[in-house]
Design a protein around this motif. Structure first.
Motif, PDB file in Angstrom:
ATOM      1  N   GLY A 100      45.330  44.452  54.200  1.00 31.81           N
ATOM      2  CA  GLY A 100      46.500  44.379  52.671  1.00 31.81           C
ATOM      3  C   GLY A 100      45.438  43.115  51.508  1.00 31.81           C
ATOM      4  N   MET A 101      45.401  42.689  52.129  1.00 31.57           N
ATOM      5  CA  MET A 101      44.201  41.267  51.536  1.00 31.57           C
ATOM      6  C   MET A 101      43.053  42.042  51.267  1.00 31.57           C
ATOM      7  SD  MET A 101      44.857  38.084  53.806  1.00 31.57           S
ATOM      8  CE  MET A 101      47.057  37.257  55.251  1.00 31.57           C
ATOM      9  N   ALA A 102      42.418  41.843  51.989  1.00 29.62           N
ATOM     10  CA  ALA A 102      41.276  42.980  51.463  1.00 29.62           C
ATOM     11  C   ALA A 102      41.443  43.776  50.448  1.00 29.62           C
ATOM     12  CB  ALA A 102      40.185  43.830  52.621  1.00 29.62           C
ATOM     13  N   ALA A 103      42.201  45.588  50.195  1.00 27.68           N
ATOM     14  CA  ALA A 103      42.069  45.922  48.539  1.00 27.68           C
ATOM     15  C   ALA A 103      43.371  44.949  47.747  1.00 27.68           C
ATOM     16  CB  ALA A 103      43.828  46.781  49.507  1.00 27.68           C
ATOM     17  N   SER A 104      43.988  44.215  47.933  1.00 25.53           N
ATOM     18  CA  SER A 104      44.002  42.823  47.146  1.00 25.53           C
ATOM     19  C   SER A 104      43.173  43.088  45.973  1.00 25.53           C
ATOM     20  CB  SER A 104      44.642  42.247  47.020  1.00 25.53           C
ATOM     21  OG  SER A 104      44.543  41.041  48.115  1.00 25.53           O
ATOM     22  N   ILE A 105      41.460  41.886  47.013  1.00 31.19           N
ATOM     23  CA  ILE A 105      39.998  41.728  46.600  1.00 31.19           C
ATOM     24  C   ILE A 105      39.951  42.816  45.650  1.00 31.19           C
ATOM     25  CG2 ILE A 105      38.020  40.816  47.357  1.00 31.19           C
ATOM     26  CD1 ILE A 105      40.895  38.485  47.453  1.00 31.19           C
ATOM     27  N   ALA A 106      39.428  43.665  46.098  1.00 31.47           N
ATOM     28  CA  ALA A 106      38.597  45.339  45.466  1.00 31.47           C
ATOM     29  C   ALA A 106      39.647  45.562  44.387  1.00 31.47           C
ATOM     30  CB  ALA A 106      38.801  45.881  46.891  1.00 31.47           C
ATOM     31  N   LYS A 107      40.931  45.920  44.403  1.00 31.15           N
ATOM     32  CA  LYS A 107      41.712  46.324  43.049  1.00 31.15           C
ATOM     33  C   LYS A 107      40.948  44.874  42.244  1.00 31.15           C
ATOM     34  CE  LYS A 107      45.437  47.210  40.694  1.00 31.15           C
ATOM     35  NZ  LYS A 107      46.836  46.469  40.315  1.00 31.15           N
ATOM     36  N   PHE A 116      48.566  55.797  43.372  1.00 30.46           N
ATOM     37  CA  PHE A 116      48.396  54.003  44.186  1.00 30.46           C
ATOM     38  C   PHE A 116      46.917  54.238  44.303  1.00 30.46           C
ATOM     39  CE2 PHE A 116      51.438  57.698  45.592  1.00 30.46           C
ATOM     40  CZ  PHE A 116      52.646  56.340  45.690  1.00 30.46           C
ATOM     41  N   ASP A 117      47.801  52.860  44.079  1.00 27.92           N
ATOM     42  CA  ASP A 117      46.300  51.466  44.377  1.00 27.92           C
ATOM     43  C   ASP A 117      46.158  52.273  46.106  1.00 27.92           C
ATOM     44  OD1 ASP A 117      46.311  50.297  42.272  1.00 27.92           O
ATOM     45  OD2 ASP A 117      48.083  49.130  42.344  1.00 27.92           O
ATOM     46  N   LEU A 118      46.823  51.634  46.980  1.00 28.32           N
ATOM     47  CA  LEU A 118      46.413  51.764  47.950  1.00 28.32           C
ATOM     48  C   LEU A 118      47.561  52.881  49.126  1.00 28.32           C
ATOM     49  CD1 LEU A 118      44.919  50.873  50.762  1.00 28.32           C
ATOM     50  CD2 LEU A 118      46.550  49.308  50.883  1.00 28.32           C
ATOM     51  N   VAL A 119      46.827  53.378  49.272  1.00 31.62           N
ATOM     52  CA  VAL A 119      47.532  54.358  50.187  1.00 31.62           C
ATOM     53  C   VAL A 119      47.822  55.303  51.254  1.00 31.62           C
ATOM     54  CG1 VAL A 119      47.996  57.003  50.520  1.00 31.62           C
ATOM     55  CG2 VAL A 119      47.434  56.455  48.573  1.00 31.62           C
ATOM     56  N   VAL A 120      48.969  54.344  52.225  1.00 30.00           N
ATOM     57  CA  VAL A 120      48.105  54.034  53.847  1.00 30.00           C
ATOM     58  C   VAL A 120      48.580  55.337  54.783  1.00 30.00           C
ATOM     59  CG1 VAL A 120      48.861  51.856  55.566  1.00 30.00           C
ATOM     60  CG2 VAL A 120      48.865  51.803  53.377  1.00 30.00           C
ATOM     61  N   TYR A 149      38.532  43.284  41.870  1.00 29.61           N
ATOM     62  CA  TYR A 149      37.397  43.607  40.849  1.00 29.61           C
ATOM     63  C   TYR A 149      36.840  45.136  40.582  1.00 29.61           C
ATOM     64  CZ  TYR A 149      36.795  38.647  41.738  1.00 29.61           C
ATOM     65  OH  TYR A 149      37.335  36.802  42.307  1.00 29.61           O
ATOM     66  N   GLN A 150      37.690  45.505  40.885  1.00 28.41           N
ATOM     67  CA  GLN A 150      37.486  47.472  40.587  1.00 28.41           C
ATOM     68  C   GLN A 150      36.182  47.692  41.811  1.00 28.41           C
ATOM     69  OE1 GLN A 150      39.395  49.557  38.943  1.00 28.41           O
ATOM     70  NE2 GLN A 150      40.443  48.016  39.330  1.00 28.41           N
ATOM     71  N   SER A 151      36.133  46.577  43.257  1.00 29.79           N
ATOM     72  CA  SER A 151      34.874  47.016  43.661  1.00 29.79           C
ATOM     73  C   SER A 151      35.240  48.499  45.336  1.00 29.79           C
ATOM     74  CB  SER A 151      34.168  45.761  44.069  1.00 29.79           C
ATOM     75  OG  SER A 151      35.554  44.923  44.376  1.00 29.79           O
ATOM     76  N   SER A 152      34.528  47.967  46.290  1.00 21.42           N
ATOM     77  CA  SER A 152      34.557  48.753  47.211  1.00 21.42           C
ATOM     78  C   SER A 152      34.692  47.717  48.574  1.00 21.42           C
ATOM     79  CB  SER A 152      33.022  49.019  48.113  1.00 21.42           C
ATOM     80  OG  SER A 152      32.151  48.821  48.387  1.00 21.42           O
ATOM     81  N   PRO A 153      35.686  48.426  49.546  1.00 19.18           N
ATOM     82  CA  PRO A 153      36.116  47.404  50.324  1.00 19.18           C
ATOM     83  C   PRO A 153      34.430  46.726  51.005  1.00 19.18           C
ATOM     84  CG  PRO A 153      36.890  49.606  51.289  1.00 19.18           C
ATOM     85  CD  PRO A 153      36.030  49.786  50.102  1.00 19.18           C
ATOM     86  N   GLY A 187      45.118  57.841  45.183  1.00 17.02           N
ATOM     87  CA  GLY A 187      44.802  56.462  45.092  1.00 17.02           C
ATOM     88  C   GLY A 187      42.866  56.171  44.487  1.00 17.02           C
ATOM     89  N   ALA A 188      43.620  54.605  44.811  1.00 18.64           N
ATOM     90  CA  ALA A 188      42.131  53.978  44.632  1.00 18.64           C
ATOM     91  C   ALA A 188      41.158  53.477  45.568  1.00 18.64           C
ATOM     92  CB  ALA A 188      42.606  52.767  43.346  1.00 18.64           C
TER      93      ALA A 188
END
Length: 598
Positions: A568-575, A189-193, A577-581, A320-321
């Motif tokens: 959720g918004m921050a995770a979309s930005i991180a994905k 998954f892109d994000l595991v909550v 750019y393939q970057s970190s929180p 997950g990422a």
């Protein structure tokens, strides 16, 4: 050389002997929570971090619940020793949680749950003769007062007591249930909550709507956490005073109005509404009844989490990422090695005027709410000598609880002693209600308990440390950092034991007081919503990076829900750019803030 050869021969003999014992000994383990028909028994997973298991409980509010039943297949016929893992939850000197186990319609001679021993352990139920391939088991509650059973073991060829030491018990469970061998891969998954309260549900919805593939893992059958019908705490915190008016849209979707605390009508808390909204998201996969108990990490990065179904014991693995800890207890962060704090900091450390003189383990407590309803005729309720004692000198004259019914305050650890806290709350509720019913009939004869929560509503446990630790000064001075996100409005609301309650129940308080320190609307920096040492971990909810004092204001659920939306918004930005929180703050802050505003 001779000693070495002897040691090898001895080791070979021991291994051969143990293998022979395993071959000769037939063992069948039944986890009580996996009974096919639960009857009136309920599943309790709140002490999984301590017991490494869920259990069944007869939560009848003083009336015996319907039987739990299941069928067990036996590979071999013969004589088996029966062992039942249980406890006496309120031994004063003997508690009320009595129950019987029936095997093919015949009750074992032992009555369980009345041993006077408050420790979980195996109890010898005697020997039975099995002459059929399958046998029916029935758990019969005798009192309605929270008898409980963890597991049942049938042993053929050995009378030895099963292990109570946790590591050995884990090995027994794993071997007999095949937990690791049966583990399922649930995908990447892109994000595991992890955590399906208001914060986690909002985080999952926010990310899914921004195109991420999301897993939402919840350890109960319902979403909403403290706002579910299992706990029944109303949503607090304003949405209409936000610096970013579009934040809170998902919270509004989930909001079912304000039924107050402990409303006897379960439907008022909108369980179905929350499920329907989550199920409608095509990018979101929901996994209920799954307790995450293990994290796989590499170089301070979470690679996967492992959960266990609280009913079937099926194990599942999620990769997950990015991961978001929305558990409240900071469970995922703790498992992954995230920095955390628990308890109060000292005034010297933080510079906060409301901080404690010295750092300690004091935390806000846990509530188990309850409600009574009027009925047409007089009803009875038994005397409860095992419960907390009330008298004309001190009792609580209420037909329904509110937030003040609270246990913790540093007397109990809210994570490792969650069961004891809940049980202490139950002893208070039942003891007080028994007094009211039996000594105040003019008001209470025609009332009966409609609902008592057996799932605790926690306020405080671990706080995961981020790049920014929110303080009292941040709140009262209204500091506006460049990464200001969620607008919070709740008072600094730090609970303490009610003075009169302390007088009559010193060190056993179950009733709270507070002093509300009012604040103007202020913002929470994004840097408080990700871990400072786990590279791909977000957090939202009451476990974010604050001091104990600041936590008193950030912990309410509408505020926590907005945190989830931001994650959720921050995770979309991180994905993207393939970057970190952390990089969202350091490199992409302007884009992130535009998303929050727009």
């Amino acid at each position: 050389m001779i000693k070495l050869i002897f040691s090898r021969h001895l080791l070979s003999f021991v291994v051969f002997f143990c293998m022979q014992r395993l071959v000769a000994q037939e063992q069948i383990l039944i986890e009580a929570e996996s009974f096919k028909q639960k009857g009136g028994w309920v599943i309790d997973q709140q002490s999984f971090p301590v017991l490494h298991s869920s259990y069944l409980m007869a939560h009848g509010m003083g009336r015996p619940v319907a039987d739990a039943k299941t069928t067990v297949k036996f590979p071999k016929k013969g004589t088996y020793r029966v062992w039942v893992r249980t406890k006496d939850w309120a031994p004063f000197p003997v508690g009320p949680g009595r129950f019987k186990l029936f095997v093919d319609g015949k009750p074992l001679q032992v009555t369980f749950g009345e041993s006077g021993d408050s420790a979980w352990k195996w109890y010898n139920g005697g020997d039975i003769k099995v002459d059929r391939d399958s046998v029916e088991l029935v758990l019969q509650d005798l009192t309605g007062f929270n008898g409980r059973v963890d597991a049942i073991l049938f042993n053929k060829g050995s009378e030895a007591e099963p292990p109570n030491e946790l590591a050995a018990l884990d090995m027994l469970r794993n071997r007999l249930l095949g937990l690791a061998a049966g583990r399922k891969e649930m995908g990447n998954f892109d994000l595991v909550v992890v955590g399906g309260g208001v914060a986690g549900t909002c985080a999952a919805l926010s990310a899914a709507r921004l195109g991420l593939k999301v897993a939402l893992i919840q350890d109960r059958p319902l979403l909403g956490g403290n706002n579910s019908s299992e706990v029944r705490v109303h949503l607090m915190g304003d949405l209409d005073k936000s610096y970013y008016p579009k934040l809170g849209r998902i919270v509004r979707e989930l909001d079912n109005g304000d039924p107050g605390n402990g409303n006897p009508n379960a439907k008022e808390y909108g369980d179905a509404r929350k499920f329907a909204i989550v199920k409608a998201e095509k990018n979101l996969s929901l996994f209920i009844n799954t307790h995450v108990y293990q994290a796989e990490t590499e170089n301070n990065t979470i690679k996967a989490v492992i959960g266990r179904n609280i009913e079937t014991n099926q194990e599942t693995r999620f990769t997950g990422a990015y991961f978001a800890d929305c558990t409240g207890d900071g469970t995922l962060g703790f498992l992954a090695g995230a920095d955390f704090r628990m308890g109060r900091e000292s005034r010297k450390e933080t510079g906060e005027s409301l901080a404690a003189d010295e750092a300690d383990d004091f935390t806000l407590g846990t509530s188990n709410l309850w409600a009574s309803i009027p009925v047409d005729s007089a009803t009875t309720f038994p005397e409860t000598p095992w419960a907390l004692p009330f008298s004309d000198e001190y009792y609580i004259d209420e037909v329904q609880s509110d937030w003040q019914w609270e246990t913790g305050f540093g007397n109990f650890n809210t994570i490792t002693e969650a069961e004891q806290i809940r049980d202490h709350n139950l002893r208070a509720v039942y003891g007080n209600w028994s007094y009211l019913k039996n000594h105040k009939p003019e008001k209470y004869a025609k009332r009966e308990l409609a609902w008592v929560a057996y799932i605790g509503g926690k306020r405080e446990s671990r706080r995961l440390m981020g790049d920014h630790i929110l303080t009292q000064m941040d709140i009262q001075e209204g500091k506006m950092y460049p990464d200001a996100t969620v607008t919070a409005t709740w008072t600094i609301d730090l609970h303490f034991p009610d003075k009169k309650n302390s007088l009559y129940f010193p060190d056993e308080e179950f009733f709270a007081g507070t002093k509300h320190i009012r604040v103007a609307p202020y913002t929470i920096p994004y840097r408080s919503l990700y871990s400072r040492n786990i590279n791909n971990l977000f957090m939202a909810g009451r476990n974010i990076s604050t001091t104990h004092v600041a936590f008193g204001s950030t912990r309410v659920m509408r505020t926590c829900g907005m945190m989830g939306e931001v994650v959720g918004m921050a995770a979309s930005i991180a994905k993207k750019y393939q970057s970190s929180p952390r990089s969202v703050y350091e490199k992409y802050l302007s884009e992130f803030m535009r998303m929050i505003k727009d």
